[in-house]
Design an enzyme around this catalytic site. Sequence first.
Site, PDB file in Angstrom:
ATOM      1  N   GLY A  13      52.346  18.877  18.154  1.00  0.00           N
ATOM      2  CA  GLY A  13      51.246  18.918  19.292  1.00  0.00           C
ATOM      3  C   GLY A  13      50.487  20.322  19.470  1.00  0.00           C
ATOM      4  O   GLY A  13      50.201  20.662  20.432  1.00  0.00           O
ATOM      5  N   GLY A  14      50.098  20.600  18.114  1.00  0.00           N
ATOM      6  CA  GLY A  14      49.350  21.807  18.215  1.00  0.00           C
ATOM      7  C   GLY A  14      47.607  21.655  17.869  1.00  0.00           C
ATOM      8  O   GLY A  14      47.028  22.515  17.710  1.00  0.00           O
ATOM      9  N   SER A 137      59.428  21.308  31.396  1.00  0.00           N
ATOM     10  CA  SER A 137      58.239  20.884  32.548  1.00  0.00           C
ATOM     11  C   SER A 137      59.215  21.410  33.917  1.00  0.00           C
ATOM     12  O   SER A 137      60.093  21.011  33.849  1.00  0.00           O
ATOM     13  CB  SER A 137      57.721  19.728  32.421  1.00  0.00           C
ATOM     14  OG  SER A 137      57.368  19.343  33.619  1.00  0.00           O
ATOM     15  N   TYR A 150      58.971  10.715  32.810  1.00  0.00           N
ATOM     16  CA  TYR A 150      58.742  12.009  32.263  1.00  0.00           C
ATOM     17  C   TYR A 150      59.539  12.928  32.632  1.00  0.00           C
ATOM     18  O   TYR A 150      60.176  13.940  31.645  1.00  0.00           O
ATOM     19  CB  TYR A 150      57.013  12.377  32.691  1.00  0.00           C
ATOM     20  CG  TYR A 150      56.669  13.622  32.239  1.00  0.00           C
ATOM     21  CD1 TYR A 150      56.257  13.664  30.975  1.00  0.00           C
ATOM     22  CD2 TYR A 150      56.484  14.761  33.216  1.00  0.00           C
ATOM     23  CE1 TYR A 150      55.758  15.118  30.639  1.00  0.00           C
ATOM     24  CE2 TYR A 150      56.150  15.880  32.741  1.00  0.00           C
ATOM     25  CZ  TYR A 150      55.652  16.158  31.643  1.00  0.00           C
ATOM     26  OH  TYR A 150      55.340  17.347  31.063  1.00  0.00           O
TER      27      TYR A 150
HETATM   28  N1  LIG Z   1      49.524  20.554  31.034  1.00  0.00           N
HETATM   29  C1  LIG Z   1      50.594  20.660  31.861  1.00  0.00           C
HETATM   30  O1  LIG Z   1      50.279  20.990  33.331  1.00  0.00           O
HETATM   31  C2  LIG Z   1      52.001  20.547  31.523  1.00  0.00           C
HETATM   32  C3  LIG Z   1      53.104  20.889  32.478  1.00  0.00           C
HETATM   33  C4  LIG Z   1      54.403  21.130  32.085  1.00  0.00           C
HETATM   34  C5  LIG Z   1      54.812  20.438  30.664  1.00  0.00           C
HETATM   35  N2  LIG Z   1      53.741  20.488  29.953  1.00  0.00           N
HETATM   36  C6  LIG Z   1      54.217  20.065  28.500  1.00  0.00           C
HETATM   37  O2  LIG Z   1      53.321  20.640  27.590  1.00  0.00           O
HETATM   38  C7  LIG Z   1      53.278  20.046  26.610  1.00  0.00           C
HETATM   39  C8  LIG Z   1      51.774  20.044  25.867  1.00  0.00           C
HETATM   40  O3  LIG Z   1      50.919  19.507  26.998  1.00  0.00           O
HETATM   41  P1  LIG Z   1      49.315  19.948  27.165  1.00  0.00           P
HETATM   42  O4  LIG Z   1      49.272  19.720  28.517  1.00  0.00           O
HETATM   43  O5  LIG Z   1      49.122  20.865  26.180  1.00  0.00           O
HETATM   44  O6  LIG Z   1      48.963  18.455  26.508  1.00  0.00           O
HETATM   45  P2  LIG Z   1      47.734  18.063  25.623  1.00  0.00           P
HETATM   46  O7  LIG Z   1      46.498  18.953  25.931  1.00  0.00           O
HETATM   47  O8  LIG Z   1      47.568  16.722  25.727  1.00  0.00           O
HETATM   48  O9  LIG Z   1      48.479  18.216  24.019  1.00  0.00           O
HETATM   49  C9  LIG Z   1      49.383  17.635  23.616  1.00  0.00           C
HETATM   50  C10 LIG Z   1      49.606  17.841  22.291  1.00  0.00           C
HETATM   51  O10 LIG Z   1      50.796  16.864  21.830  1.00  0.00           O
HETATM   52  C11 LIG Z   1      50.224  15.989  20.785  1.00  0.00           C
HETATM   53  N3  LIG Z   1      51.043  14.750  21.041  1.00  0.00           N
HETATM   54  C12 LIG Z   1      51.042  14.024  22.011  1.00  0.00           C
HETATM   55  N4  LIG Z   1      52.017  12.945  21.637  1.00  0.00           N
HETATM   56  C13 LIG Z   1      52.364  13.156  20.376  1.00  0.00           C
HETATM   57  C14 LIG Z   1      53.023  12.246  19.466  1.00  0.00           C
HETATM   58  N5  LIG Z   1      53.533  10.935  19.878  1.00  0.00           N
HETATM   59  N6  LIG Z   1      53.017  12.507  18.278  1.00  0.00           N
HETATM   60  C15 LIG Z   1      52.229  13.718  17.909  1.00  0.00           C
HETATM   61  N7  LIG Z   1      51.809  14.461  18.735  1.00  0.00           N
HETATM   62  C16 LIG Z   1      51.594  14.106  20.039  1.00  0.00           C
HETATM   63  C17 LIG Z   1      48.879  15.753  21.279  1.00  0.00           C
HETATM   64  O11 LIG Z   1      47.973  15.366  19.942  1.00  0.00           O
HETATM   65  P3  LIG Z   1      47.115  13.998  20.150  1.00  0.00           P
HETATM   66  O12 LIG Z   1      46.223  14.718  21.156  1.00  0.00           O
HETATM   67  O13 LIG Z   1      46.448  13.767  18.873  1.00  0.00           O
HETATM   68  O14 LIG Z   1      47.853  12.846  20.774  1.00  0.00           O
HETATM   69  C18 LIG Z   1      48.195  17.257  21.405  1.00  0.00           C
HETATM   70  O15 LIG Z   1      48.227  17.962  20.183  1.00  0.00           O
HETATM   71  C19 LIG Z   1      53.840  18.483  26.670  1.00  0.00           C
HETATM   72  O16 LIG Z   1      55.052  18.597  26.210  1.00  0.00           O
HETATM   73  C20 LIG Z   1      53.897  18.536  28.118  1.00  0.00           C
HETATM   74  O17 LIG Z   1      54.766  17.756  28.688  1.00  0.00           O
HETATM   75  C21 LIG Z   1      52.301  20.299  30.425  1.00  0.00           C
END
Ligand SMILES: NC(=O)c1ccc[n+]([C@@H]2O[C@H](COP(=O)([O-])OP(=O)(O)OC[C@H]3O[C@@H](n4cnc5c(N)ncnc54)[C@H](OP(=O)(O)O)[C@@H]3O)[C@@H](O)[C@H]2O)c1
Length: 252
Positions: A13-14, A137, A150
């Site tokens: 998820g980079g 999270s 989730y």
């Molecule tokens: N943002 C928040 O408020 C928050 C809070 C708590 C925890 N988190 C956690 O932080 C992490 C990153 O979240 P983010 O907010 O930065 O989200 P984001 O901007 O949507 O980034 C998520 C990344 O994960 C990849 N991804 C998602 N599903 C995938 C899959 N099935 N296979 C391979 N790659 C996948 C996405 O690629 P694609 O876009 O190409 O699918 C993207 O590169 C997650 O684990 C999320 O649960 C986020």
Amino acid sequence: MDRLKGKTALITGGTSGIGLATARLFRAEGARLAVTGRDAERIADTQKELGSETLVIRSEAGSLHEIDALMAQVKNHFGQLDVLFLNAGVAAPAPVELVSESQFDEIMGVNFKGVFFTIQKALPILSGNASIIVTTSITNRTGSPNFSIYGASKAALRSLVQSLSLALIGRGIRVNAINPGPIDTGGFNRLPLPQEVFQAIKGDIEGRSPIKRLGTSEEVAKVALFLASDDSAYVVGEEIVVDGGISLVCLP
Ligand SMILES: NC(=O)c1ccc[n+]([C@@H]2O[C@H](COP(=O)([O-])OP(=O)(O)OC[C@H]3O[C@@H](n4cnc5c(N)ncnc54)[C@H](OP(=O)(O)O)[C@@H]3O)[C@@H](O)[C@H]2O)c1
């Protein structure tokens, strides 16, 4: 500038949000990188930004055979891994009555099963002082009525981090977690909600947050850098909360 000099890192998820900000920072700190994602446009943009020395791989985080192929590619390219950042995750809001089996399977498959098997399949190539970092999270301790699966998937990760840190520290491998609160990422802004509902949720978070704002991906990336680097050599099985203090006022 050289806190990861000579190290290799894989970030799942980079290609967006926290993972992409971490990739930028790790690269600036001297790491050789592989990152994964799914969306073709985000993969192309990430490859362009991080350059040809970075492996940007399309890999489905919940698929065991794609994890096998990913590890083969990483082994072939780098030989071994020093940092494994398990950050790919999916979230989809739904009230209890509307959660489908396929949503349940997708969330648990990507957020939990994929993380376990990526760690398992990375073991043969992890170096003797490797750092594994898992993104959990704050929902893993709070009740989140519309994010029940989730939250449960992230609670499972919290347990996994503790068990695997004990299982792996004897090999010199540290396992820790980053526990973000509300972070202003691409994924957060792409939540499938009507605009007025999304804005109301955002306003409510900002109002309740002690720091009165969402966090940035860069603020989380700096914690990932700490856990990836030898600065955290004595930190084992921990979960570092990065949430502007919101869990202090939201947790029961
Ligand atoms: N943002 C928040 O408020 C928050 C809070 C708590 C925890 N988190 C956690 O932080 C992490 C990153 O979240 P983010 O907010 O930065 O989200 P984001 O901007 O949507 O980034 C998520 C990344 O994960 C990849 N991804 C998602 N599903 C995938 C899959 N099935 N296979 C391979 N790659 C996948 C996405 O690629 P694609 O876009 O190409 O699918 C993207 O590169 C997650 O684990 C999320 O649960 C986020």
